[in-house]
Design an enzyme around this catalytic site. Sequence first.
Site, PDB file in Angstrom:
ATOM      1  N   MET A  81       0.826  -1.207   0.000  1.00  0.00           N
ATOM      2  CA  MET A  81       0.000   0.000   0.000  1.00  0.00           C
ATOM      3  C   MET A  81       0.867   1.266   0.000  1.00  0.00           C
ATOM      4  O   MET A  81       2.075   1.202   0.209  1.00  0.00           O
ATOM      5  CB  MET A  81      -0.918   0.001   1.213  1.00  0.00           C
ATOM      6  CG  MET A  81      -1.913  -1.152   1.221  1.00  0.00           C
ATOM      7  SD  MET A  81      -2.931  -1.219   2.711  1.00  0.00           S
ATOM      8  CE  MET A  81      -3.959   0.230   2.507  1.00  0.00           C
ATOM      9  N   HIS A  82       0.223   2.385  -0.273  1.00  0.00           N
ATOM     10  CA  HIS A  82       0.764   3.737  -0.081  1.00  0.00           C
ATOM     11  C   HIS A  82       1.787   4.201  -1.118  1.00  0.00           C
ATOM     12  O   HIS A  82       2.114   5.387  -1.171  1.00  0.00           O
ATOM     13  CB  HIS A  82       1.408   3.896   1.308  1.00  0.00           C
ATOM     14  CG  HIS A  82       0.634   3.312   2.429  1.00  0.00           C
ATOM     15  ND1 HIS A  82      -0.665   3.680   2.704  1.00  0.00           N
ATOM     16  CD2 HIS A  82       0.969   2.386   3.366  1.00  0.00           C
ATOM     17  CE1 HIS A  82      -1.088   3.005   3.768  1.00  0.00           C
ATOM     18  NE2 HIS A  82      -0.121   2.212   4.174  1.00  0.00           N
ATOM     19  N   ASP A 238      -2.610  -4.901   0.367  1.00  0.00           N
ATOM     20  CA  ASP A 238      -2.214  -6.212   0.896  1.00  0.00           C
ATOM     21  C   ASP A 238      -2.856  -6.548   2.232  1.00  0.00           C
ATOM     22  O   ASP A 238      -3.195  -7.704   2.487  1.00  0.00           O
ATOM     23  CB  ASP A 238      -0.693  -6.332   0.961  1.00  0.00           C
ATOM     24  CG  ASP A 238      -0.018  -5.213   1.759  1.00  0.00           C
ATOM     25  OD1 ASP A 238      -0.720  -4.345   2.314  1.00  0.00           O
ATOM     26  OD2 ASP A 238       1.231  -5.205   1.801  1.00  0.00           O
TER      27      ASP A 238
END
Length: 489
Positions: A81-82, A238
Amino acid sequence: MAHYLGIDVGTSAVKAILVDDAQAAVAEADVPLNVSRPHDLWSEQDPEAWWEAVQTALDQLRAQAATALSDIRGIGLSGQMHGAVLLDEHGHPLRPAILWNDGRSFREAQELADKHPELSHAMGVIPMPGFTAPKLVWLARHEPDIFRAVRKVMLPKDYIRFKLTGETVTDMSDAAGTWWLDEAKRDWSDAALAATGLTRDHMPRLVEGSQPSGTLRADMAGRWGLRNDVVVAGGAGDAAAGAVGLGAIEDGSAFISLGTSGQLFVTTRDFSPAPEAVVHSFCHAVPGRWFQMAAMLNAASCLAWGAHLLKRDIDELLRETEAAYRKPSAVLFLPYLAGERTPHNDPYARGVFFGLSPQTDQTDLVQAILEGVAFSFADAKQCLEQAGTPLTYAGMIGGGSRSVFWARIFANVLNVPMLRYRGSDKGPAFGAARLARLAVTAEMPEAVCTPPDILETIEPDSRLVELYGPRIEAFRSLYRALKPEFTRH
């Protein structure tokens, strides 16, 4: 028989799993990735390296199960992520992706928090340097030419979707980690985008993780001998994909993920923000659900680091350490090799061994690493309790869940039963395959996202729970004492 493919674009590897109608794994592939750290606090990867790894993984699956692969009806995507993947007007990456464990935008995150305190409640968490939004503020300040050339901001798994389908789409759970999503409305926040100099035009289209996002391009289908109507699901970040794989989609379902990073994850039926506790309150990958999560930047990666440092095999080290284990280690380990998010929001924190003596040996160090990671989860548990979400049990997923010894340490440190599941190390890729199936069949999530069989339940040992109490407090005290030193390096 229909088959479904799950692809997880992780930090250390791309993992792919092919499952059948009975949700049994037919074939699996694992292709390693490297992380670049060109400067202190930086962490980057080349998006093309993900794509090359995905292609290699599909080639491996075809070599293992060509007939099953040719019959897939849907593809689900999961990923770290991110990360900020920045595309130009031609759809090409403008620079390496800035990853979730990159701490360079700490100042920009703090500025967002100071200037826009009203946004953290809607975004589900305070702005932190790992999130995508502060990265774009950093980019505008330090690489203005690249910032001006950005036409789309994407997340890692969604770059693979773009390659597979030509569509710029993300799902709610991955969008949740950008600090641009209004979590309650499940829509982009115009106010948060404006705070970072962006508009909705820069953002991908939003879908639920269990909805279709597009279909596989004809040339992609031709390359691997696939059908011409393969649906690509919205997929998930995830953490949420791991929850889907574990069947954690009902209120109160809880698990610990021990991958490169770590998460303590609890599903909620309502959006329950608690930004003051550094808890992430995000959209889940299926409609009408949210989750609370404490996110740690260092988990099983610490054990891999220790094994590399000692030039030893991880499994051998675990066996030797378990054989020598009697009580909590005299050595403390702060596991903050890449800084920390929950509860400290401190990109400058670093790993520390404390309490070394002439008698310290390899098993002492490995036990301290295992305990240090577990102690960081004790902090996470405390944060969730402050946010109104008590933990009564936790499942375990991710590579670290393979160790029964580590699960016992967790049970005693957290003082809750730990559940080990069959196939729990498949993690997010398996969850992504389930989302692929939902996007194709439109079944109810409850019918597909069932919990796997429980291998064993590990109950806390009251004697060790009592012994670990003072060690947890010493762990917390050590961080507090060293915090001023971390910023001086």
